[in-house]
Write a protein that holds these residues in place. Structure first.
Motif, short mmCIF file in Angstrom:
data_model
loop_
_atom_site.label_atom_id
_atom_site.label_comp_id
_atom_site.label_asym_id
_atom_site.label_seq_id
_atom_site.Cartn_x
_atom_site.Cartn_y
_atom_site.Cartn_z
N UNK A 153 0.81 -1.23 0.00
CA UNK A 153 0.00 0.00 0.00
C UNK A 153 0.84 1.28 0.00
N UNK A 157 1.80 6.15 -1.70
CA UNK A 157 2.25 7.42 -1.12
C UNK A 157 2.91 8.28 -2.19
N UNK A 274 9.58 13.11 15.19
CA UNK A 274 8.25 12.59 15.46
C UNK A 274 8.13 11.22 14.81
N UNK A 275 7.52 10.25 15.53
CA UNK A 275 7.40 8.92 14.91
C UNK A 275 6.58 9.00 13.64
N UNK A 276 6.98 8.23 12.64
CA UNK A 276 6.26 8.19 11.38
C UNK A 276 6.42 6.82 10.76
N UNK A 277 6.15 6.70 9.49
CA UNK A 277 6.26 5.39 8.84
C UNK A 277 6.78 5.52 7.42
N UNK A 303 1.73 27.43 11.65
CA UNK A 303 0.36 27.14 12.12
C UNK A 303 0.33 27.10 13.64
N UNK B 26 0.31 14.40 17.43
CA UNK B 26 1.29 14.57 16.35
C UNK B 26 2.68 14.11 16.82
N UNK B 27 2.90 14.09 18.13
CA UNK B 27 4.18 13.57 18.64
C UNK B 27 4.15 12.05 18.79
N UNK B 28 2.98 11.46 18.55
CA UNK B 28 2.85 10.01 18.65
C UNK B 28 2.63 9.39 17.29
N UNK B 29 3.01 10.09 16.23
CA UNK B 29 2.97 9.49 14.90
C UNK B 29 1.73 9.82 14.09
N UNK B 33 -3.21 17.45 9.92
CA UNK B 33 -3.17 18.29 8.72
C UNK B 33 -4.01 19.54 8.88
N UNK B 50 -0.57 7.01 8.87
CA UNK B 50 0.44 6.40 8.00
C UNK B 50 0.02 4.99 7.60
N UNK B 51 0.64 4.50 6.52
CA UNK B 51 0.24 3.25 5.91
C UNK B 51 0.33 2.03 6.81
N UNK B 52 1.11 2.13 7.90
CA UNK B 52 1.26 0.99 8.80
C UNK B 52 0.17 0.97 9.88
#
Lengths: 369, 195
Positions: A153, A157, A274-277, A303, B26-29, B33, B50-52
């Protein structure tokens, strides 16, 4: 003018002409003389020639010869005068060496190239190798080896631009055969089917070719199916960082990014993760810098959060290391990537990405030469 | 993922306002927006999922994440199938439907029920919640499936029982050359998956 031309009238005309041609100084004056004496309709010598018919036959020949002689004299005198006038002028295109020099508009480095060079400079000082990769890529390097198998998936992106016909035969790394121990660059001879969506594709090519330790920066153009708006262009520029060795940790990533951000934005700039993927890093982090507009207090630019997102990063996913034949039990690594336009926009306070590609001089000339 | 704050609060008693929830999440992933206010009462937070984390693509999913972040209990509201079992509410057309799974490795479980429904607009409160979540209200049948999708993350579909062949639903992958007309009116050519 007497009814019939006679000798004295001719001599009077001749004397008049001689005096005036001697004092003529311009083309216009010569033209006026020519018209007065020789013009087809009203020239005085032409008038004499016209009157020849009214002369008695015995004197016509003699007077005719005299008038013609006068006409020839006038014509050749005018020619001589014109030639002399032309010769006295400077030739066309001649340079007046006494004039002061004219200043030529000077080109300057494009703001995106400034940022790119600045980034390259920062990382060169940290001992990174700077290299580029192919913009036309194959699915394996752009997706599959980066832990995005078909149908993953996360491929959504990045809207990908595919080629109508695959291109076969691009071999990156052939120029560095010394590093391959004589082996052909395995898995690098694949049909290219797409325009790379990120410079991360180069991570794979580099690691397939070289053993750890790895420390590279890859700047270059990337392509996505985006429409033009304030923050998107279908072609933009990224740079990618990749470090792989024994004992590389997330702390190394954060320290490196802090050093880069402070070099780019000044020593007061702060960094937060910041955590992301991302499929090719685990864990993954978005990286924010303290807002340059308000110093982190909160303003319209950020913002009211005090932070601005500038890049994506993470620890290289073990599946990526295994895909290039590294031992993921022995080595670890970090990777990061960001848009050069994004950094330029934050650094120079530009709010419309399209300005970078319109090449309006009024915009470009605001950057130092 | 657009989440209506008042809907979220049905699942978790978070007292903080939208800005604080956005800051913490937002600090936890879950990058935010935007925060959109509808009138004076309602606030919608637009989370980037996110995709996961497909498990967070619903009000319940985000509520679970927020409950964890703020150390609050999650209030699960479980509805039983009582109304469907009530035979007195069944219309005359309802017969048992057979469900056949041809690819249980891809779709191990498929549940369904038969209801007698009069088609009409859905109630205003449901339409308002759908709009807040970015979904266009169409009719009570379509809306309730979208409502459940937004709230619980469970995709659903409604079929007209009168148009089923042999009162059967067969769940399978496409075959090469099959064509399917989708809800957007487009006729799509399908390819088999080669299994």
């Amino acid at each position: 003018m007497p009814d019939t031309p006679d000798r004295s009238a001719l001599e009077a005309l001749r004397a008049d002409f001689r005096a005036r041609v001697a004092s003529a100084r311009t083309d216009a004056e010569l033209k006026a003389l020519h018209d007065e004496f020789l013009s087809r309709k009203s020239g005085s010598v032409t008038g004499l020639l016209k009157q020849l018919g009214s002369l008695p036959a015995e004197s016509r020949r003699e007077v005719g010869a005299l008038v013609n002689e006068l006409k020839t004299e006038i014509e050749s005198a005018l020619d001589v005068a014109r030639t002399a006038l032309t010769a006295s002028r400077p030739p066309a295109g001649a340079v007046d060496v006494t004039l002061p020099g004219r200043e030529l508009p000077l080109g300057r480095i494009h703001p995106l190239m400034r940022v790119r060079r600045e980034v390259e400079d920062i990382f060169t000082r940290m001992g990174y190798e700077i290299l580029e990769g192919p913009e036309v890529e194959d699915d394996f390097h752009n997706f599959e080896a980066l832990n995005m198998p078909p149908d993953h998936p996360a491929r959504d992106m990045q809207d990908t631009l595919y080629l109508e016909r695959p291109i076969i035969g691009g071999i990156w790394g052939a120029h560095r055969r010394d590093a391959l121990d004589g082996k052909p660059p395995d898995a690098q001879v694949r049909a290219a089917t797409l325009l790379r969506t990120h410079t991360s594709a180069m991570q794979i090519r580099y690691m397939q070719t070289f053993k750890p330790p790895v420390r590279i920066i890859v700047p270059g153009r990337v392509y996505r199916r985006d429409n033009l708006d304030l923050t998107h262009t279908p072609m933009f520029q990224q740079f990618e960082g990749l470090v792989v060795d024994e004992g590389i940790t997330l702390a190394d990533l954060k320290g490196t990014l802090e050093a880069m951000v402070q070099a780019l934005f000044g020593s007061n700039a702060k960094v937060r993760l910041r955590p992301s993927f991302f499929p090719y890093t685990e864990p993954s982090a978005e990286v924010d810098i303290s807002c340059q507009g308000c110093g982190g207090r909160g303003c319209a630019i950020c913002k009211h959060t005090g932070w601005l997102e500038i890049l994506g990063s993470g620890m290289v996913h073990p599946a990526v290391l295994e895909a290039v034949g590294y031992d993921s039990e022995r080595v670890t690594g970090f990777a990061f990537g960001t848009g050069i336009e994004r950094i330029a926009m934050l650094k120079y306070g530009v709010d419309d990405i399209r300005l970078f590609y319109e090449n309006d001089l009024r915009f470009l000339e605001q950057f130092p030469a | 993922m657009k989440v209506l704050l008042s809907w979220l609060r049905e699942f978790v008693d978070v007292r903080e306002d939208a800005d604080e929830i956005a800051r913490v999440m937002s600090l936890r992933g879950f990058a935010v927006e935007g925060i959109e206010r509808i009138g004076t009462e309602h606030t919608v937070i637009d989370f980037e999922v996110t995709g996961n984390r497909p498990d967070c693509m619903s009000v319940l999913g985000m509520a679970r994440e927020i409950a964890t972040a703020f150390q609050l209990p999650l209030k699960m509201r479980l509805a039983g199938p009582a109304s469907m079992a009530d035979s007195s509410k069944r219309g005359p057309a309802t017969q048992p439907i057979t469900i056949t799974l041809e690819n249980p490795d891809l779709c191990p479980y498929y549940a369904g029920g038969v209801l007698d429904v009069t088609v009409g607009p859905s109630p205003d409160w449901m339409q308002a919640r759908l709009k807040a979540g970015g979904v266009r209200p169409i009719s009570n049948i379509v809306d309730v499936t979208n409502y459940v999708l937004l709230e619980l993350g469970q995709p659903m579909h409604a079929f007209d029982a009168a148009k089923l062949t042999n009162n059967e639903i067969r769940v399978r992958t496409a075959r090469d050359g099959e064509r399917l007309k989708t809800l957007d009116g487009q006729d799509r050519a399908l390819t088999g998956v080669g299994r």
